[in-house]
Design an enzyme around this catalytic site. Sequence first.
Site, mmCIF file in Angstrom:
data_model
loop_
_atom_site.group_PDB
_atom_site.id
_atom_site.type_symbol
_atom_site.label_atom_id
_atom_site.label_comp_id
_atom_site.label_asym_id
_atom_site.label_seq_id
_atom_site.Cartn_x
_atom_site.Cartn_y
_atom_site.Cartn_z
ATOM 1 N N ASN A 1 5.020 5.967 3.386
ATOM 2 C CA ASN A 1 4.339 6.669 2.293
ATOM 3 C C ASN A 1 4.120 8.162 2.512
ATOM 4 O O ASN A 1 3.444 8.804 1.730
ATOM 5 C CB ASN A 1 2.991 5.985 2.028
ATOM 6 N N THR A 2 4.660 8.698 3.614
ATOM 7 C CA THR A 2 4.633 10.147 3.807
ATOM 8 C C THR A 2 6.082 10.609 3.719
ATOM 9 O O THR A 2 6.902 10.215 4.561
ATOM 10 C CB THR A 2 4.015 10.511 5.175
ATOM 11 N N ASN B 1 0.835 -1.200 0.000
ATOM 12 C CA ASN B 1 0.000 0.000 0.000
ATOM 13 C C ASN B 1 0.868 1.247 0.000
ATOM 14 O O ASN B 1 1.990 1.249 0.510
ATOM 15 C CB ASN B 1 -0.970 -0.007 1.194
ATOM 16 N N ASN C 1 5.859 -1.485 11.449
ATOM 17 C CA ASN C 1 5.053 -1.053 10.308
ATOM 18 C C ASN C 1 5.477 -1.868 9.076
ATOM 19 O O ASN C 1 6.250 -2.825 9.191
ATOM 20 C CB ASN C 1 5.256 0.452 10.099
ATOM 21 N N SER D 1 5.489 4.969 8.781
ATOM 22 C CA SER D 1 4.851 4.705 7.492
ATOM 23 C C SER D 1 5.810 5.126 6.382
ATOM 24 O O SER D 1 6.416 6.197 6.459
ATOM 25 C CB SER D 1 3.536 5.477 7.370
ATOM 26 N N LYS E 1 5.461 3.517 17.095
ATOM 27 C CA LYS E 1 5.441 2.447 16.080
ATOM 28 C C LYS E 1 6.630 2.623 15.143
ATOM 29 O O LYS E 1 6.824 3.697 14.565
ATOM 30 C CB LYS E 1 4.119 2.482 15.302
ATOM 31 N N PHE F 1 -1.628 8.260 4.295
ATOM 32 C CA PHE F 1 -2.417 8.889 5.366
ATOM 33 C C PHE F 1 -3.648 9.635 4.843
ATOM 34 O O PHE F 1 -3.830 10.837 5.104
ATOM 35 C CB PHE F 1 -1.573 9.881 6.180
HETATM 36 C C1 LIG Z 1 -3.713 -0.722 3.432
HETATM 37 C C2 LIG Z 1 -2.923 -0.542 4.686
HETATM 38 C C3 LIG Z 1 -3.009 0.651 5.365
HETATM 39 C C4 LIG Z 1 -2.271 0.858 6.527
HETATM 40 N N1 LIG Z 1 -2.378 2.047 7.177
HETATM 41 C C5 LIG Z 1 -1.668 2.241 8.312
HETATM 42 C C6 LIG Z 1 -1.775 3.459 9.017
HETATM 43 O O1 LIG Z 1 -2.529 4.348 8.644
HETATM 44 N N2 LIG Z 1 -1.010 3.621 10.133
HETATM 45 C C7 LIG Z 1 -0.165 2.646 10.595
HETATM 46 O O2 LIG Z 1 0.494 2.826 11.617
HETATM 47 N N3 LIG Z 1 -0.078 1.448 9.959
HETATM 48 C C8 LIG Z 1 -0.801 1.237 8.838
HETATM 49 N N4 LIG Z 1 -0.693 0.048 8.189
HETATM 50 C C9 LIG Z 1 0.224 -0.989 8.716
HETATM 51 C C10 LIG Z 1 -0.495 -1.986 9.610
HETATM 52 O O3 LIG Z 1 -1.000 -1.365 10.757
HETATM 53 C C11 LIG Z 1 0.448 -3.119 10.034
HETATM 54 O O4 LIG Z 1 1.469 -2.562 10.833
HETATM 55 C C12 LIG Z 1 1.078 -3.826 8.852
HETATM 56 O O5 LIG Z 1 0.138 -4.020 7.832
HETATM 57 C C13 LIG Z 1 1.681 -5.162 9.248
HETATM 58 O O6 LIG Z 1 0.701 -6.061 9.702
HETATM 59 P P1 LIG Z 1 0.102 -7.243 8.762
HETATM 60 O O7 LIG Z 1 1.266 -7.950 8.163
HETATM 61 O O8 LIG Z 1 -0.744 -8.043 9.684
HETATM 62 O O9 LIG Z 1 -0.718 -6.566 7.718
HETATM 63 C C14 LIG Z 1 -1.424 -0.179 7.015
HETATM 64 C C15 LIG Z 1 -1.365 -1.393 6.334
HETATM 65 C C16 LIG Z 1 -2.097 -1.594 5.191
HETATM 66 C C17 LIG Z 1 -1.998 -2.913 4.487
#
Ligand SMILES: Cc1cc2nc3c(=O)[nH]c(=O)nc-3n(C[C@H](O)[C@H](O)[C@H](O)COP(=O)(O)O)c2cc1C
Length: 366
Positions: free
Chosen positions: A203-204, A134, A262, A201, A233, A138
């Site tokens: 992406n910012t 992704n 993350n 993150s 985080k 934000f």
């Molecule tokens: C589409 C998408 C959007 C996410 N948005 C955020 C976010 O806004 N803030 C954040 O801290 N992590 C965000 N994450 C990261 C997740 O909180 C998590 O840390 C990460 O996906 C790893 O866990 P997983 O392997 O179970 O997906 C996002 C992940 C995905 C896939």
Amino acid sequence: MDETAKSLSAAHLPSRASLAAWLGTAGTALLRLLPAEMAHDVGMSLLARGLLDYLPAPFIEPLTAGMRVNVPGIGELAHPIGLAAGFDKHARVPGAFARMGFSMLEIGTVTPRPQPGNPKPRLFRQPEQRALINRMGFNSDGAATVAERLRRLNWHHDRVPLGVNCGKNKATPNDRAIDDFLQVMTTFDQLAQYFVVNISSPNTPGLRDLATPSFIHSLADEVGVMLPRVWVKLDPDMERSEFQAIIAAIAHRGFRGIIVSNTHRVTFPEVGGQSGHPLMAPSTACLEWAHSVHRGELPMIATGGVLSGADIYHKMARGALAVQIYTALVYQGPWVVSKLLIELAAELQLRGISHVQDMIGSYYRE
Ligand SMILES: Cc1cc2nc3c(=O)[nH]c(=O)nc-3n(C[C@H](O)[C@H](O)[C@H](O)COP(=O)(O)O)c2cc1C
């Protein structure tokens, strides 16, 4: 019959539960026919319209024997599986996720002012790898709107604690980032059980540059009395020494804990952050790196690649008090918590452990 439904019926749950798991899995498969973000939006709209009210609730309670964990500052949880940030960014349907059986929820990332995020497409599936990429950037309704939504819900944290993941607006320069984090925290002061400062993150632009000991010290100076409610985080792409220096600063300054990790930054086949199975190994390694600094003194929540009960075992053995999932919910559907609990119970039995709490840090004792 797919894996989720099979494992549920294997646990001799009532046939309505098996049917519901099957329906949930079939619905998830149908959603997969849509582009990834559209599928997410449709799923969220269905949840907002009360989809789960028409289905039997997932049978969580019978699966929670021996699963209780205590996460400082968050609470005594019925089991260790929480919802990761990003799924319900704007607190549209936290009640639905509580109903799915998650023991804690993290909403956000919320930015102080509303912003649209990156242009679409910005979410991609990698089903062969059980992964997602992704670059949402934000997208946020902004703190005031999200806070108003939560206020109306009158959330009971004693049932399912809810935290707010705090971000900075894209237009805010890094030397003003702390103001943004503080603004989100202040807005949610009376509404959130805990806060997460997101400096991870991918992406910012420039956000990850904030992951330094000096930023952690400046942040601690400003956060003041709220420090015991604040988790940081982190990202899994730092050098070990760099990562460990930040851990030392976080532990020293009295933050509540860390969320590890993350997504992992990738450039192929898409630019963005990768989640799911390929993230399991690097983010679990970060738990070990962190543990070798704080020796169990700094609470850790693990997220990154948890797709099975065995994955939960590996995270908790390396010192995580609880886990959060995102990608598993996308691929395994709304009964994923039940499925993971069944697998985790099998894992406990296999290892002769009667309480999940005893798994925590066991890797370092073996
Ligand atoms: C589409 C998408 C959007 C996410 N948005 C955020 C976010 O806004 N803030 C954040 O801290 N992590 C965000 N994450 C990261 C997740 O909180 C998590 O840390 C990460 O996906 C790893 O866990 P997983 O392997 O179970 O997906 C996002 C992940 C995905 C896939």
